[in-house]
Design an enzyme around this catalytic site. Structure first.
Site, PDB file in Angstrom:
ATOM      1  N   GLY A 106       2.357   6.180  -1.468  1.00 46.86           N
ATOM      2  CA  GLY A 106       3.182   5.850  -2.625  1.00 46.86           C
ATOM      3  C   GLY A 106       3.432   4.365  -2.790  1.00 46.86           C
ATOM      4  CE1 TYR A 125      -3.020  14.854 -11.623  1.00 48.50           C
ATOM      5  CE2 TYR A 125      -5.121  13.726 -11.635  1.00 48.50           C
ATOM      6  CZ  TYR A 125      -4.120  14.386 -10.955  1.00 48.50           C
ATOM      7  OH  TYR A 125      -4.236  14.580  -9.588  1.00 48.50           O
ATOM      8  CB  SER A 147      -0.286   9.785  -1.767  1.00 47.91           C
ATOM      9  OG  SER A 147       0.791   8.875  -1.698  1.00 47.91           O
ATOM     10  N   PRO A 148      -3.163   7.806  -0.434  1.00 48.59           N
ATOM     11  CG  PRO A 148      -5.126   6.623  -0.883  1.00 48.59           C
ATOM     12  CD  PRO A 148      -4.201   7.656  -1.469  1.00 48.59           C
ATOM     13  N   GLY A 154       2.413  -2.991   1.152  1.00 51.51           N
ATOM     14  CA  GLY A 154       3.269  -4.103   1.522  1.00 51.51           C
ATOM     15  C   GLY A 154       4.162  -4.605   0.401  1.00 51.51           C
TER      16      GLY A 154
END
Length: 349
Positions: A219, A61, A215-216, A224
């Site tokens: 993305g 990362y 990625s719950p 919304g």
């Protein structure tokens, strides 16, 4: 700094281990890239003040900067650091050499030592293989991890992005050799991506392995922030960097299932006076096998909104509606065989 008032601070065991973690983990892939160090430290402050205790990172990362940023926060907050369950990963390239990648004993030894140095700790609670390595024998990887546990350098180990057969093979081999067993798996999982329910979730449940979905929010789609047929602009990842995944955006935008899910989430969110993100997270954390969902954030405001999901209780009808509208396709063999379809309709041959 104002912290959220949580009606409850739910904790769960880390897979079949005895270590207890918050049901929302702090993912730190943004640290050092999309979030600078002061912002990253503010996010950690907020997360910990809200009761969070599981911080997840990886050696790749931001080319190691994420681990370094976390390490400096840990050093500056020794009392809070004592309560942190620290997780990182190794597997992907850390240099140009042929042995600076993979899950071989050679690479993992140097990768683990480098992570310990960047994090400024002598022990990592959860060390995860970031992906399957088709070259290295599984027993070589598991033997190293067992030795690392015996040496006190890691407490547990887990996997990420494994298939069902890979997870089962590794788990059964560890059991047969008498080595420490894996406790977690990090898969991509959300209302939009539920394919792991075919094989991976059953394999994890069978082995007693806890799921740590990444990625719950699909993305960002489940937050919304994207609108039908409107190209992302402004303060979104795709808006700021269209080349990052515009083709994937087009495919998802053109899929009717995407908008059926997004609309259902928004409708339930409005009924609760909650955000779409909170509804999506509340559904996911209630799924079988899920230990903690990994939340990435670029700001304290995003983290505050995500943590609000802890207070949200969906009704049985709402959960069933989300489960139905997001059901993964089972058309392909062997999941969609005629016999299975008939049995699902209560018929027999």
């Amino acid at each position: 700094m104002t912290t959220p008032h949580l009606a409850r601070t739910p904790y769960r065991t880390l897979g079949r281990s005895g270590t207890v973690v918050f049901e929302q983990a702090l993912g730190t892939m943004t640290f050092g890239s999309e979030a600078d160090e002061p912002t990253s430290h503010a996010i950690i402050d907020f997360y910990v003040a809200a009761g969070g205790n599981l911080i997840d990172t990886a050696d790749i990362y931001s080319a190691g900067r994420s681990e370094e940023i976390i390490g400096r926060w840990l050093a500056a907050h020794p009392s809070e650091a004592a309560g942190i369950v620290l997780a990182t990963k190794g597997r992907f390239p850390t240099g140009p050499g042929p042995n600076e990648v993979g899950t071989s004993r050679r690479h993992l030894r140097t990768a683990l030592e480098s992570s310990l140095r960047r994090l400024g700790v002598e022990h990592i609670d959860l060390y995860q293989m970031h992906a399957w390595d088709a070259i290295t024998p599984v027993d070589e990887t598991l033997s190293f991890l067992d030795d690392a546990i015996s040496a006190g350098k890691i407490g547990y180990y887990g996997f990420s992005n494994f298939t069902g057969w890979q997870l089962t093979k590794a788990t059964m081999l560890a059991e047969r050799r008498g080595w420490s067993a894996p406790v977690t798996l990090q898969p991509q999982y959300s209302l939009l991506v539920r394919g792991i329910e075919h094989e991976i979730v059953p394999a994890a449940l069978d082995a007693g392995i806890g799921l740590l979905p990444w990625s719950p929010l699909g993305g960002g789609w489940l937050s919304g922030k994207y609108l039908r047929d409107v190209r992302p602009e402004g303060a979104t990842r795709l808006g700021e960097n269209p080349e990052r995944g515009m083709e994937a955006w087009k495919q998802r935008n053109e899929d009717p299932r995407t908008w059926q899910i997004v609309d259902a989430v928004a409708e339930i969110a409005e009924a609760h006076g909650a955000s779409s993100s909170q509804v999506a997270l509340a559904w996911l954390v209630a799924q079988p096998g899920v230990t903690s969902v990994i939340l990435g954030a670029r700001s304290v405001e995003q983290m505050r909104d995500n943590l609000g999901a802890v207070e949200l209780e969906l009704t049985a009808e709402e959960s069933e509606k989300l489960t139905a509208v997001s059901a993964p396709a089972i058309d392909d063999y062997p999941y969609g065989t005629p016999g299975r379809a008939q049995r699902h309709r209560g018929l027999s041959r």
